[in-house]
Design an enzyme around this catalytic site. Structure first.
Site, PDB file in Angstrom:
ATOM      1  N   TYR A  15      12.528  36.798  89.131  1.00  0.00           N
ATOM      2  CA  TYR A  15      11.107  36.509  89.376  1.00  0.00           C
ATOM      3  C   TYR A  15      10.369  37.714  89.964  1.00  0.00           C
ATOM      4  O   TYR A  15       9.424  38.234  89.362  1.00  0.00           O
ATOM      5  CB  TYR A  15      11.030  35.298  90.300  1.00  0.00           C
ATOM      6  N   SER A  38      22.577  35.505  85.846  1.00  0.00           N
ATOM      7  CA  SER A  38      23.156  34.291  86.426  1.00  0.00           C
ATOM      8  C   SER A  38      22.078  33.303  86.851  1.00  0.00           C
ATOM      9  O   SER A  38      22.303  32.091  86.872  1.00  0.00           O
ATOM     10  CB  SER A  38      24.050  34.628  87.618  1.00  0.00           C
ATOM     11  N   ASP A  62      26.656  43.030  86.521  1.00  0.00           N
ATOM     12  CA  ASP A  62      26.789  42.335  87.799  1.00  0.00           C
ATOM     13  C   ASP A  62      27.007  43.391  88.874  1.00  0.00           C
ATOM     14  O   ASP A  62      27.965  44.164  88.803  1.00  0.00           O
ATOM     15  CB  ASP A  62      27.973  41.369  87.741  1.00  0.00           C
ATOM     16  N   PHE A  84      17.208  43.817  94.300  1.00  0.00           N
ATOM     17  CA  PHE A  84      16.796  42.412  94.366  1.00  0.00           C
ATOM     18  C   PHE A  84      17.983  41.459  94.205  1.00  0.00           C
ATOM     19  O   PHE A  84      17.930  40.332  94.682  1.00  0.00           O
ATOM     20  CB  PHE A  84      15.807  42.091  93.234  1.00  0.00           C
ATOM     21  N   SER A 128      13.671  39.672 103.796  1.00  0.00           N
ATOM     22  CA  SER A 128      13.027  38.364 103.863  1.00  0.00           C
ATOM     23  C   SER A 128      12.579  38.051 105.285  1.00  0.00           C
ATOM     24  O   SER A 128      13.180  38.507 106.265  1.00  0.00           O
ATOM     25  CB  SER A 128      14.034  37.303 103.404  1.00  0.00           C
ATOM     26  N   ALA A 129      11.538  37.241 105.384  1.00  0.00           N
ATOM     27  CA  ALA A 129      11.081  36.774 106.694  1.00  0.00           C
ATOM     28  C   ALA A 129      12.113  35.877 107.365  1.00  0.00           C
ATOM     29  O   ALA A 129      12.008  35.617 108.569  1.00  0.00           O
ATOM     30  CB  ALA A 129       9.768  36.011 106.536  1.00  0.00           C
ATOM     31  N   TYR A 153      22.053  32.403 104.055  1.00  0.00           N
ATOM     32  CA  TYR A 153      21.178  33.274 103.268  1.00  0.00           C
ATOM     33  C   TYR A 153      20.432  34.246 104.175  1.00  0.00           C
ATOM     34  O   TYR A 153      20.438  35.462 103.960  1.00  0.00           O
ATOM     35  CB  TYR A 153      20.173  32.441 102.460  1.00  0.00           C
ATOM     36  N   LYS A 157      20.655  38.599 104.766  1.00  0.00           N
ATOM     37  CA  LYS A 157      19.539  39.558 104.810  1.00  0.00           C
ATOM     38  C   LYS A 157      19.596  40.379 106.100  1.00  0.00           C
ATOM     39  O   LYS A 157      19.361  41.597 106.091  1.00  0.00           O
ATOM     40  CB  LYS A 157      18.197  38.823 104.691  1.00  0.00           C
ATOM     41  N   ASN A 202      14.404  25.359  94.214  1.00  0.00           N
ATOM     42  CA  ASN A 202      14.603  25.458  95.658  1.00  0.00           C
ATOM     43  C   ASN A 202      13.320  25.846  96.375  1.00  0.00           C
ATOM     44  O   ASN A 202      13.220  25.701  97.591  1.00  0.00           O
ATOM     45  CB  ASN A 202      15.694  26.493  95.961  1.00  0.00           C
TER      46      ASN A 202
END
Length: 342
Positions: A15, A38, A62, A84, A128-129, A153, A157, A202
């Site tokens: 994305y 994936s 990968d 990413f 990420s925040a 997750y 990060k 999600n």
């Protein structure tokens, strides 16, 4: 390809990766996309090609496979990599932490190792925040202390940021920037690329658009008893095209030798908190729709509220979020309608 003006994008069929590829090409860069597909589709690369009119290099790789990754480094000349490639679902990471630690950390360490081995200087990390956890003070700045991550997750990060910081400190020729995203939403105005999650989404906006399209019977709002004005979580929703342009600004900073430190961090958000219910209402208003939704229990790993202080990105990167929430949600719906044939 001029190596200084060429960027390797891992997870580039995803994305955010696909939108960033478009903006880099528009800014005069060449890109090489690698992705294992994936959780993405090759059609996203085709979309990048259609939007830009460029025959973008694409390899199915990968990043956890070091030998396959090494072949990419041998084949292409580039000074900068944007990483990413990662699993990204907070809820799934709570249920399958080992999957997240293995994939997200091994893939990133392989990237950094190849950068060192091939003397490539610039690593731009997709952070990420979530690294802020339940922040004590809002909005969060880049110097806000990171709290313990509320999910595996988020922890990946935090750890990856630390890996990049330590490697930039240890290796004289390595430079790194971590961009801490808040909540990317929307789609390219062309409706040729957008967010297309596999299975049950999600993230909130794909769930909203799939409900509007009749794919989902009802939208679930996870928790209405948070300490916020309307009881639902507060987030900083940023248009994916604005987010992509922040990557261009960061790559410019690296390739033009403008970094003041060997490792830098920037918040990438709008600075405006929006509740889950506000987001739903705005989507309904701008698209002339009414969504069925229900309240559901809180979701493990979700923080109550987080939004960005963006002064550093605005002043140092010379970047600012520009698109309004309404037009972002219109673009998200146009993309969903195109994909579903609605």
């Amino acid at each position: 390809m001029d190596s200084r003006k060429t960027v390797l994008i891992s997870g580039g069929a995803g994305y955010i990766g696909s939108h960033t590829a478009v903006e880099l090409i528009n800014a005069g860069y060449d890109v090489v996309i690698i992705d294992n597909l994936s959780n993405s589709e090759k059609e996203a690369v085709d979309g990048v090609r259609k939007i830009t009119g460029k025959d973008v290099a694409f390899e199915i790789v990968d990043t956890c496979d070091k030998d396959a990754l090494r072949k990419v480094f041998e084949k292409y000349r580039f000074d900068t990599v944007i990483h990413f490639a990662a699993y990204k679902a907070v809820g799934e990471s709570m249920a399958e932490p080992l999957k997240y630690y293995q994939n997200n950390l091994v893939s990133f360490m392989n990237i950094v190792e190849m950068m060192k081995e091939f003397n490539r200087p610039n690593v731009l990390f997709s952070s990420s925040a979530t690294v802020y956890g339940e922040a004590e003070h809002l909005p969060v700045t880049e110097s806000t202390p990171r709290q313990p991550a509320t999910s595996p997750y988020g922890n990946t990060k935090q750890i990856a940021e630390d890996i990049l910081r330590d490697c930039c400190r240890a290796y004289p020729d390595l430079y790194g920037i971590a961009l801490r995203y808040f909540n990317p939403i929307g789609a390219h105005p062309s409706a040729l690329i957008g967010e297309l999650p596999r299975g049950v989404p999600n993230n909130l906006v794909p769930f909203i658009t799939q409900t509007a399209a009749g794919i989902r019977e009802c939208l679930s709002v996870f928790g209405n008893d948070y300490d916020t004005p309307d009881g639902t979580c507060l987030r900083d929703y940023i248009d994916v095209v604005d987010l992509a342009k922040a990557h261009v600004a960061a790559v410019d900073r690296m390739t033009e030798g403008k970094m003041k430190e060997k490792y830098e961090i920037f918040n990438i958000g709008t600075g405006n908190p929006v509740s889950v219910l506000e987001l739903i209402t705005t989507f309904e208003d701008v698209n002339g729709l009414k969504l069925p939704y229900k309240m559901a229990p809180r979701r493990p790993g979700d923080v109550t509220a987080v939004w960005a202080e963006t002064t550093l990105a605005n002043e140092v990167l010379g970047w600012k979020a520009e698109r309004r929430l309404g037009e972002t949600l219109k673009a998200a719906w146009e993309w969903e309608k195109k994909v579903r044939g609605v």
